[in-house]
Design a protein around this motif. Sequence first.
Motif, PDB file in Angstrom:
ATOM      1  N   LYS A 131      46.187  57.093  35.202  1.00  0.00           N
ATOM      2  CA  LYS A 131      45.600  58.133  36.409  1.00  0.00           C
ATOM      3  C   LYS A 131      45.816  57.790  37.419  1.00  0.00           C
ATOM      4  CE  LYS A 131      42.440  59.940  32.836  1.00  0.00           C
ATOM      5  NZ  LYS A 131      41.043  60.212  32.916  1.00  0.00           N
ATOM      6  N   ASP A 132      46.027  58.209  38.464  1.00  0.00           N
ATOM      7  CA  ASP A 132      45.676  58.040  39.668  1.00  0.00           C
ATOM      8  C   ASP A 132      44.559  57.062  40.187  1.00  0.00           C
ATOM      9  OD1 ASP A 132      45.326  58.028  42.745  1.00  0.00           O
ATOM     10  OD2 ASP A 132      46.228  59.803  43.361  1.00  0.00           O
ATOM     11  N   PRO A 133      44.383  56.417  39.997  1.00  0.00           N
ATOM     12  CA  PRO A 133      42.693  55.050  40.549  1.00  0.00           C
ATOM     13  C   PRO A 133      42.184  56.222  41.263  1.00  0.00           C
ATOM     14  CG  PRO A 133      44.503  54.157  41.492  1.00  0.00           C
ATOM     15  CD  PRO A 133      45.202  55.088  41.025  1.00  0.00           C
ATOM     16  N   ASP A 134      42.266  57.254  42.367  1.00  0.00           N
ATOM     17  CA  ASP A 134      42.079  58.235  42.648  1.00  0.00           C
ATOM     18  C   ASP A 134      40.678  58.471  42.372  1.00  0.00           C
ATOM     19  OD1 ASP A 134      42.086  56.220  45.267  1.00  0.00           O
ATOM     20  OD2 ASP A 134      43.872  58.175  45.930  1.00  0.00           O
ATOM     21  N   ASN A 135      41.313  59.062  41.364  1.00  0.00           N
ATOM     22  CA  ASN A 135      40.641  59.913  40.161  1.00  0.00           C
ATOM     23  C   ASN A 135      40.113  59.272  39.076  1.00  0.00           C
ATOM     24  OD1 ASN A 135      41.358  62.183  41.582  1.00  0.00           O
ATOM     25  ND2 ASN A 135      44.005  61.631  40.855  1.00  0.00           N
ATOM     26  N   TRP A 136      39.888  57.801  39.153  1.00  0.00           N
ATOM     27  CA  TRP A 136      39.185  57.461  38.027  1.00  0.00           C
ATOM     28  C   TRP A 136      37.996  57.249  38.452  1.00  0.00           C
ATOM     29  CZ3 TRP A 136      41.536  51.519  38.484  1.00  0.00           C
ATOM     30  CH2 TRP A 136      42.823  51.722  38.516  1.00  0.00           C
ATOM     31  N   VAL A 137      36.776  57.534  37.085  1.00  0.00           N
ATOM     32  CA  VAL A 137      35.694  57.922  37.333  1.00  0.00           C
ATOM     33  C   VAL A 137      34.437  56.781  37.690  1.00  0.00           C
ATOM     34  CG1 VAL A 137      33.385  58.213  35.734  1.00  0.00           C
ATOM     35  CG2 VAL A 137      35.711  59.318  35.224  1.00  0.00           C
ATOM     36  N   THR A 138      35.324  55.564  37.223  1.00  0.00           N
ATOM     37  CA  THR A 138      34.131  54.174  37.548  1.00  0.00           C
ATOM     38  C   THR A 138      35.144  53.362  39.068  1.00  0.00           C
ATOM     39  OG1 THR A 138      35.759  52.979  36.333  1.00  0.00           O
ATOM     40  CG2 THR A 138      33.812  53.757  35.478  1.00  0.00           C
TER      41      THR A 138
ATOM     42  N   GLY B 208      41.226  39.289  52.495  1.00  0.00           N
ATOM     43  CA  GLY B 208      41.121  39.832  53.762  1.00  0.00           C
ATOM     44  C   GLY B 208      40.116  40.092  52.620  1.00  0.00           C
ATOM     45  N   ASP B 209      39.373  41.487  52.026  1.00  0.00           N
ATOM     46  CA  ASP B 209      38.365  42.039  51.876  1.00  0.00           C
ATOM     47  C   ASP B 209      38.129  41.363  50.003  1.00  0.00           C
ATOM     48  OD1 ASP B 209      36.144  43.140  51.176  1.00  0.00           O
ATOM     49  OD2 ASP B 209      36.940  44.933  51.878  1.00  0.00           O
ATOM     50  N   ASP B 210      37.060  40.417  49.687  1.00  0.00           N
ATOM     51  CA  ASP B 210      36.790  40.769  48.856  1.00  0.00           C
ATOM     52  C   ASP B 210      36.301  41.003  47.869  1.00  0.00           C
ATOM     53  OD1 ASP B 210      38.478  38.858  46.502  1.00  0.00           O
ATOM     54  OD2 ASP B 210      36.463  37.281  46.910  1.00  0.00           O
ATOM     55  N   GLU B 211      35.899  42.482  48.516  1.00  0.00           N
ATOM     56  CA  GLU B 211      35.067  43.309  48.055  1.00  0.00           C
ATOM     57  C   GLU B 211      35.564  44.497  47.980  1.00  0.00           C
ATOM     58  OE1 GLU B 211      31.841  42.276  47.055  1.00  0.00           O
ATOM     59  OE2 GLU B 211      32.060  39.774  47.737  1.00  0.00           O
ATOM     60  N   LEU B 212      36.390  44.724  47.233  1.00  0.00           N
ATOM     61  CA  LEU B 212      37.048  45.964  46.608  1.00  0.00           C
ATOM     62  C   LEU B 212      36.979  46.517  45.635  1.00  0.00           C
ATOM     63  CD1 LEU B 212      40.621  44.766  46.913  1.00  0.00           C
ATOM     64  CD2 LEU B 212      39.477  45.972  49.105  1.00  0.00           C
ATOM     65  N   THR B 213      36.814  47.879  45.619  1.00  0.00           N
ATOM     66  CA  THR B 213      36.324  48.406  44.567  1.00  0.00           C
ATOM     67  C   THR B 213      37.425  48.259  43.385  1.00  0.00           C
ATOM     68  OG1 THR B 213      37.627  50.741  45.395  1.00  0.00           O
ATOM     69  CG2 THR B 213      35.185  50.119  46.028  1.00  0.00           C
ATOM     70  N   LYS B 214      37.349  49.269  41.938  1.00  0.00           N
ATOM     71  CA  LYS B 214      38.160  48.980  41.448  1.00  0.00           C
ATOM     72  C   LYS B 214      39.330  49.351  41.199  1.00  0.00           C
ATOM     73  CE  LYS B 214      35.493  48.192  37.215  1.00  0.00           C
ATOM     74  NZ  LYS B 214      34.732  49.414  36.240  1.00  0.00           N
ATOM     75  N   ALA B 215      39.827  50.530  41.924  1.00  0.00           N
ATOM     76  CA  ALA B 215      40.300  51.287  42.994  1.00  0.00           C
ATOM     77  C   ALA B 215      41.605  51.582  43.365  1.00  0.00           C
ATOM     78  CB  ALA B 215      40.133  52.826  43.055  1.00  0.00           C
ATOM     79  N   GLU B 216      40.600  50.021  44.824  1.00  0.00           N
ATOM     80  CA  GLU B 216      40.913  49.899  45.949  1.00  0.00           C
ATOM     81  C   GLU B 216      41.854  49.003  45.213  1.00  0.00           C
ATOM     82  OE1 GLU B 216      38.204  50.651  49.434  1.00  0.00           O
ATOM     83  OE2 GLU B 216      37.685  48.944  48.437  1.00  0.00           O
ATOM     84  N   ALA B 217      41.275  47.714  45.107  1.00  0.00           N
ATOM     85  CA  ALA B 217      41.975  46.912  43.979  1.00  0.00           C
ATOM     86  C   ALA B 217      43.659  46.846  43.073  1.00  0.00           C
ATOM     87  CB  ALA B 217      40.543  45.766  42.841  1.00  0.00           C
ATOM     88  N   SER B 218      43.236  48.179  42.608  1.00  0.00           N
ATOM     89  CA  SER B 218      44.582  48.230  41.248  1.00  0.00           C
ATOM     90  C   SER B 218      46.011  48.875  42.191  1.00  0.00           C
ATOM     91  CB  SER B 218      44.272  50.015  40.662  1.00  0.00           C
ATOM     92  OG  SER B 218      44.975  50.505  40.111  1.00  0.00           O
ATOM     93  N   LYS B 219      45.625  49.183  43.166  1.00  0.00           N
ATOM     94  CA  LYS B 219      46.389  50.057  44.256  1.00  0.00           C
ATOM     95  C   LYS B 219      47.129  49.120  45.464  1.00  0.00           C
ATOM     96  CE  LYS B 219      44.028  54.347  45.501  1.00  0.00           C
ATOM     97  NZ  LYS B 219      43.432  54.555  46.515  1.00  0.00           N
ATOM     98  N   LYS B 220      46.545  48.235  45.382  1.00  0.00           N
ATOM     99  CA  LYS B 220      47.050  46.578  46.349  1.00  0.00           C
ATOM    100  C   LYS B 220      47.172  45.651  45.544  1.00  0.00           C
ATOM    101  CE  LYS B 220      46.631  43.761  49.532  1.00  0.00           C
ATOM    102  NZ  LYS B 220      47.220  44.053  51.061  1.00  0.00           N
ATOM    103  N   ILE B 221      47.669  45.890  43.737  1.00  0.00           N
ATOM    104  CA  ILE B 221      47.841  44.921  43.340  1.00  0.00           C
ATOM    105  C   ILE B 221      49.080  45.637  43.031  1.00  0.00           C
ATOM    106  CG2 ILE B 221      48.140  44.537  40.564  1.00  0.00           C
ATOM    107  CD1 ILE B 221      45.045  44.608  40.728  1.00  0.00           C
ATOM    108  N   ASP B 222      48.942  46.727  42.744  1.00  0.00           N
ATOM    109  CA  ASP B 222      50.180  47.576  42.560  1.00  0.00           C
ATOM    110  C   ASP B 222      51.775  47.583  43.896  1.00  0.00           C
ATOM    111  OD1 ASP B 222      49.746  48.731  40.074  1.00  0.00           O
ATOM    112  OD2 ASP B 222      49.354  51.099  41.197  1.00  0.00           O
TER     113      ASP B 222
END
Length: 72
Positions: free
Chosen positions: A16-23, A48-62
Amino acid sequence: MTDKRTAEQTEGNMIKDPDNWVTGDEPMTGAQRSYLHTLAEEAGEEIGDDELTKAEASKKIDELQEKTGRGV
């Protein structure tokens, strides 16, 4: 036994696209933080920002997996 149609539906639901994750707007998990730092170090980047959301972190990991060759 799983029929072909059920298998296709299951596989389609796995990514699923992280932008569509419920959490997606929750803080990233400890596992995401750890892996993100590992990848960033390998890529020679700062998080940089160590306070990412789950979706932001997933995108950065990718992004970093692609850069380091760890992606699929």
